[in-house]
Motif scaffolding. Structure first.
Motif, PDB file in Angstrom:
ATOM      1  N   ALA A 289     -29.903 -30.770 -13.601  1.00  0.00           N
ATOM      2  CA  ALA A 289     -31.035 -29.771 -13.178  1.00  0.00           C
ATOM      3  C   ALA A 289     -31.387 -28.206 -12.885  1.00  0.00           C
ATOM      4  CB  ALA A 289     -30.474 -30.449 -11.586  1.00  0.00           C
ATOM      5  N   ILE A 290     -29.944 -27.850 -13.582  1.00  0.00           N
ATOM      6  CA  ILE A 290     -30.378 -26.117 -14.177  1.00  0.00           C
ATOM      7  C   ILE A 290     -31.198 -25.614 -15.404  1.00  0.00           C
ATOM      8  CG2 ILE A 290     -29.056 -24.014 -14.527  1.00  0.00           C
ATOM      9  CD1 ILE A 290     -26.937 -24.459 -11.725  1.00  0.00           C
ATOM     10  N   ALA A 291     -31.410 -26.477 -15.888  1.00  0.00           N
ATOM     11  CA  ALA A 291     -32.064 -26.499 -18.067  1.00  0.00           C
ATOM     12  C   ALA A 291     -33.035 -26.938 -17.085  1.00  0.00           C
ATOM     13  CB  ALA A 291     -31.240 -27.297 -18.516  1.00  0.00           C
ATOM     14  N   GLN A 292     -32.741 -27.873 -16.690  1.00  0.00           N
ATOM     15  CA  GLN A 292     -34.928 -28.735 -16.542  1.00  0.00           C
ATOM     16  C   GLN A 292     -35.766 -27.351 -15.264  1.00  0.00           C
ATOM     17  OE1 GLN A 292     -34.122 -32.139 -14.495  1.00  0.00           O
ATOM     18  NE2 GLN A 292     -33.755 -33.432 -16.509  1.00  0.00           N
ATOM     19  N   LEU A 293     -34.673 -26.422 -14.411  1.00  0.00           N
ATOM     20  CA  LEU A 293     -35.233 -25.706 -13.672  1.00  0.00           C
ATOM     21  C   LEU A 293     -35.454 -24.307 -14.593  1.00  0.00           C
ATOM     22  CD1 LEU A 293     -33.180 -26.065 -10.334  1.00  0.00           C
ATOM     23  CD2 LEU A 293     -35.844 -26.232 -10.954  1.00  0.00           C
TER      24      LEU A 293
END
Ligand SMILES: O=C(O)c1ccccc1N[C@@H]1O[C@H](COP(=O)(O)O)[C@@H](O)[C@H]1O
Length: 235
Positions: free
Chosen positions: A16-20
């Motif tokens: 999720a953090i990579a996508q954000l």
């Protein structure tokens, strides 16, 4: 600008953090930390994110052999040295790591004299990172550096700002300083190792708003250049 979110322990949060919008994910390889994870756990997280994301392991006062093993098993692209590693150790580590693995040396800033240490490392590491000093803890303290003391900091290699950054104070920090990147851990957490995705999203909204503002300011300063570019494109 590089944005590293550190202390990730859960595969779904890493993804999720990579996508954000993070450019780098950080993993704590210091056994005493509440955010510590093993190379096998790191591998399970990095296998779920595309290869172009940077994957940084954070170490403190350990051996080149140990670092090499975790880099290889965890498929890391870089290491962050957060203890009392000397410039000689950094040089030795460079020789033992696969080519291209980034070495980041963290300096824990107690006072302005601590910044003078940077000169001893610039030729043997790729990047410096400045974190706040804490007498009992090596990192992940949530303490900020007194940013005023960093205003003259201009090493001959890239540097990252860390130490108590949050979605609330990141604008203040970046209004005062121009690092090549930022690194956040406890400022975007619910508990050690458990990232708060709402806070991470808030951080990236702040950074996007800053970029929009900076781009608008830049465009308003070069009206002739942009109209010249438009003219060139006309048939
Ligand atoms: O996060 C940890 O537990 C940790 C343990 C040992 C060394 C470094 C550690 N974290 C690093 O600390 C800085 C700043 O963290 P914070 O934003 O103030 O919480 C960051 O570079 C982490 O990689």
């Amino acid at each position: 600008m590089r944005v590293k979110i550190c202390g990730i322990t859960k595969p779904e949060q890493g993804q999720a953090i990579a996508q954000l919008g993070a450019t780098a994910l950080g993993f704590i390889c210091v056994p005493a930390s509440p955010r510590y994870i093993t190379a096998t756990q790191i591998q399970a997280i990095v296998s779920r994110i595309p290869q172009h994301f940077e994957r940084i392991g954070v170490f403190a006062n350990t051996t080149c052999a140990e670092i090499f093993q975790v880099v290889t098993d965890g498929d890391l692209t870089g290491v962050q040295l957060h203890g009392e590693e000397s410039p000689e150790f950094c040089t030795q580590l460079r020789q033992s790591l696969p080519t291209g693995v980034e070495i980041i040396k963290a300096l824990r800033v107690r006072n302005s004299q601590a910044l003078a240490q940077a000169n001893f490392y610039v030729d043997c590491v790729d990047t410096l990172l400045l974190d706040a000093y804490h007498p009992q803890m090596l990192g992940g303290t949530g303490k900020t550096i007194d940013w005023i003391t960093l205003q003259q900091f201009c090493p001959s290699c890239p540097w990252l700002l860390a130490g108590g950054l949050t979605p609330e104070n990141v604008n203040d920090a970046l209004n005062q300083l121009k690092p090549n990147g930022i690194d956040l851990s406890s400022g975007v957490e619910r508990a050690p190792g458990d990232k708060d995705l709402t806070k991470v999203a808030q951080l990236f909204r702040q950074l996007a708003a800053r970029k929009t503002l900076a781009d608008a300011e830049l465009n308003s300063k070069i009206p002739h250049e942009s109209s010249a570019r438009r003219e060139i494109r006309l048939p």
